[in-house]
Design an enzyme around this catalytic site. Structure first.
Site, PDB file in Angstrom:
ATOM      1  N   LYS A 136       0.831  -1.417  -0.289  1.00 51.37           N
ATOM      2  CA  LYS A 136       0.128  -0.121   0.148  1.00 51.37           C
ATOM      3  C   LYS A 136       0.585   1.196  -0.098  1.00 51.37           C
ATOM      4  O   LYS A 136       0.832   2.265  -0.902  1.00 51.37           O
ATOM      5  CB  LYS A 136      -0.842   0.095   1.269  1.00 51.37           C
ATOM      6  CG  LYS A 136      -2.009  -0.925   1.330  1.00 51.37           C
ATOM      7  CD  LYS A 136      -2.887  -0.563   2.405  1.00 51.37           C
ATOM      8  CE  LYS A 136      -2.320  -0.660   4.004  1.00 51.37           C
ATOM      9  NZ  LYS A 136      -1.614  -2.124   4.291  1.00 51.37           N
ATOM     10  N   ARG A 158      -9.544   1.361   9.312  1.00 50.84           N
ATOM     11  CA  ARG A 158      -9.126  -0.090   9.669  1.00 50.84           C
ATOM     12  C   ARG A 158     -10.333  -0.855  10.318  1.00 50.84           C
ATOM     13  O   ARG A 158     -10.041  -2.210  10.454  1.00 50.84           O
ATOM     14  CB  ARG A 158      -7.862  -0.091  10.383  1.00 50.84           C
ATOM     15  CG  ARG A 158      -6.738   0.178   9.859  1.00 50.84           C
ATOM     16  CD  ARG A 158      -6.050  -1.208   9.480  1.00 50.84           C
ATOM     17  NE  ARG A 158      -4.707  -1.463   9.660  1.00 50.84           N
ATOM     18  CZ  ARG A 158      -3.567  -0.622   9.283  1.00 50.84           C
ATOM     19  NH1 ARG A 158      -3.555   0.445   8.783  1.00 50.84           N
ATOM     20  NH2 ARG A 158      -2.388  -1.050   9.807  1.00 50.84           N
ATOM     21  N   ARG A 201      10.936  -6.902   4.335  1.00 49.04           N
ATOM     22  CA  ARG A 201      11.118  -5.326   4.856  1.00 49.04           C
ATOM     23  C   ARG A 201      11.582  -4.859   5.987  1.00 49.04           C
ATOM     24  O   ARG A 201      12.308  -3.792   6.120  1.00 49.04           O
ATOM     25  CB  ARG A 201       9.361  -4.977   4.613  1.00 49.04           C
ATOM     26  CG  ARG A 201       9.342  -3.323   4.821  1.00 49.04           C
ATOM     27  CD  ARG A 201       8.051  -2.963   4.817  1.00 49.04           C
ATOM     28  NE  ARG A 201       6.883  -3.124   5.819  1.00 49.04           N
ATOM     29  CZ  ARG A 201       5.592  -3.199   5.748  1.00 49.04           C
ATOM     30  NH1 ARG A 201       5.146  -2.704   4.857  1.00 49.04           N
ATOM     31  NH2 ARG A 201       5.082  -3.791   6.813  1.00 49.04           N
ATOM     32  N   ARG A 210      11.474  -1.478  11.649  1.00 47.77           N
ATOM     33  CA  ARG A 210      10.267  -1.715  12.089  1.00 47.77           C
ATOM     34  C   ARG A 210       9.934  -2.498  13.150  1.00 47.77           C
ATOM     35  O   ARG A 210      10.241  -3.711  12.634  1.00 47.77           O
ATOM     36  CB  ARG A 210       9.031  -1.695  11.232  1.00 47.77           C
ATOM     37  CG  ARG A 210       8.586  -0.189  10.627  1.00 47.77           C
ATOM     38  CD  ARG A 210       7.593  -0.176   9.406  1.00 47.77           C
ATOM     39  NE  ARG A 210       6.389  -0.958   9.962  1.00 47.77           N
ATOM     40  CZ  ARG A 210       5.199  -0.748   9.405  1.00 47.77           C
ATOM     41  NH1 ARG A 210       5.161  -0.318   8.208  1.00 47.77           N
ATOM     42  NH2 ARG A 210       3.807  -1.429   9.628  1.00 47.77           N
ATOM     43  N   ARG A 259      -0.788  -9.388  12.945  1.00 49.33           N
ATOM     44  CA  ARG A 259      -1.427  -7.979  12.045  1.00 49.33           C
ATOM     45  C   ARG A 259      -2.156  -8.520  10.860  1.00 49.33           C
ATOM     46  O   ARG A 259      -3.304  -8.023  10.602  1.00 49.33           O
ATOM     47  CB  ARG A 259      -0.414  -7.312  11.441  1.00 49.33           C
ATOM     48  CG  ARG A 259       0.585  -6.324  12.744  1.00 49.33           C
ATOM     49  CD  ARG A 259       1.847  -5.963  12.317  1.00 49.33           C
ATOM     50  NE  ARG A 259       1.691  -5.042  11.157  1.00 49.33           N
ATOM     51  CZ  ARG A 259       2.751  -4.965  10.294  1.00 49.33           C
ATOM     52  NH1 ARG A 259       3.787  -5.944  10.443  1.00 49.33           N
ATOM     53  NH2 ARG A 259       2.711  -3.974   9.312  1.00 49.33           N
TER      54      ARG A 259
HETATM   55  P1  AMP Z   1       0.745   0.229   8.936  1.00 49.14           P
HETATM   56  O1  AMP Z   1       1.621   1.142   8.743  1.00 49.14           O
HETATM   57  O2  AMP Z   1      -0.471   0.629   7.940  1.00 49.14           O
HETATM   58  O3  AMP Z   1       0.975  -1.338   8.767  1.00 49.14           O
HETATM   59  O4  AMP Z   1       0.336   0.465  10.581  1.00 49.14           O
HETATM   60  C1  AMP Z   1       1.107  -0.099  11.350  1.00 49.14           C
HETATM   61  C2  AMP Z   1       0.263  -0.118  12.857  1.00 49.14           C
HETATM   62  O5  AMP Z   1      -0.065   1.290  13.009  1.00 49.14           O
HETATM   63  C3  AMP Z   1      -0.892  -0.912  12.671  1.00 49.14           C
HETATM   64  O6  AMP Z   1      -0.535  -2.314  12.946  1.00 49.14           O
HETATM   65  C4  AMP Z   1      -1.646  -0.336  14.023  1.00 49.14           C
HETATM   66  O7  AMP Z   1      -0.982  -0.505  15.183  1.00 49.14           O
HETATM   67  C5  AMP Z   1      -1.479   1.065  13.728  1.00 49.14           C
HETATM   68  N1  AMP Z   1      -2.505   1.607  12.907  1.00 49.14           N
HETATM   69  C6  AMP Z   1      -2.336   2.350  11.737  1.00 49.14           C
HETATM   70  N2  AMP Z   1      -3.622   2.844  11.184  1.00 49.14           N
HETATM   71  C7  AMP Z   1      -4.497   2.418  11.991  1.00 49.14           C
HETATM   72  C8  AMP Z   1      -5.991   2.470  11.952  1.00 49.14           C
HETATM   73  N3  AMP Z   1      -6.529   3.049  10.937  1.00 49.14           N
HETATM   74  N4  AMP Z   1      -6.365   2.041  13.097  1.00 49.14           N
HETATM   75  C9  AMP Z   1      -5.919   1.612  13.933  1.00 49.14           C
HETATM   76  N5  AMP Z   1      -4.531   1.369  14.139  1.00 49.14           N
HETATM   77  C10 AMP Z   1      -3.935   1.757  12.966  1.00 49.14           C
END
Ligand code: AMP
Length: 188
Positions: free
Chosen positions: A15, A90, A127, A133, A144
């Protein structure tokens, strides 16, 4: 009016990479809630301190925190002429809150990037070697992906009801996936 887009898909689907290219091509604002949380955590802001344990363990940050952050961001001037929301909504709660804030036709398209679970874990672990990360490990990746199936897949059904979801095959080269995404956007 520029396009108003949501990109949705499991962790590791690509994404973020594709979102940056979509922003450049369509000249719309782009923000990733994951990036916003990671920045807040490293700056140790009050919001970052609240979000930290959730992000690092692969859980979702509580809805009230996320919705507040996103609505504030959407109110900034760069979002006035289109945007791409990356990693939000989400949960169905977040989607309903967004619908309430934007009105019934506030989103043009939901781009659902689809990739098999086995491929995702391998990509995330790869990654993690570069990104550093804390949540890019095999164990947290599986967590996740599970959270995605439980909490985020229903968001796709939510938008399917209004006919704005476009399913995109996320396997292939970056260019192939980008071409599929832009074909879906341009057909709208
Ligand atoms: P991402 O970079 O999109 O994979 O997000 C990394 C982490 O950020 C996720 O595993 C959640 O802990 C948190 N996170 C990101 N976006 C959201 C969201 N819309 N709602 C809840 N937690 C989020």
């Amino acid at each position: 009016m520029g396009k108003r887009l949501i990109s949705i898909g499991p962790p590791g689907a690509g994404k973020g990479t594709q979102a940056a290219r979509i922003r450049d091509k369509y000249g719309i604002a782009w923000f990733s809630t994951g990036d916003m949380f990671r920045a807040a955590i490293s700056e140790e802001t009050p919001m970052g301190l609240e979000a930290k344990e959730f992000v690092e363990s692969g859980e979702l940050v509580p809805d009230e925190i996320v919705v507040g952050v996103v609505l504030e961001r959407l109110g900034r001037p760069d979002c006035a002429d289109g945007y791409l929301l990356d990693g939000f909504p989400r949960t169905v709660f977040q989607a309903v809150a967004l619908d309430g804030a934007l009105g019934a036709d506030g989103i043009d398209l939901v781009l659902d990037l689809e990739v098999d679970d086995d491929v995702l874990v391998a990509r995330i672990v790869e990654r993690g070697k570069r990104s550093g990360r804390a949540d890019d490990t095999a164990e947290t990746a599986r967590k996740r992906i599970g959270v995605y199936g439980d909490e985020t897949a229903p968001v796709i059904e939510h938008y399917d009801k209004v006919g704005i979801v476009r399913r995109i095959d996320g396997l292939g080269t970056m260019d192939e996936v980008f071409d599929r995404l832009t074909a879906a956007i341009d057909a709208d």
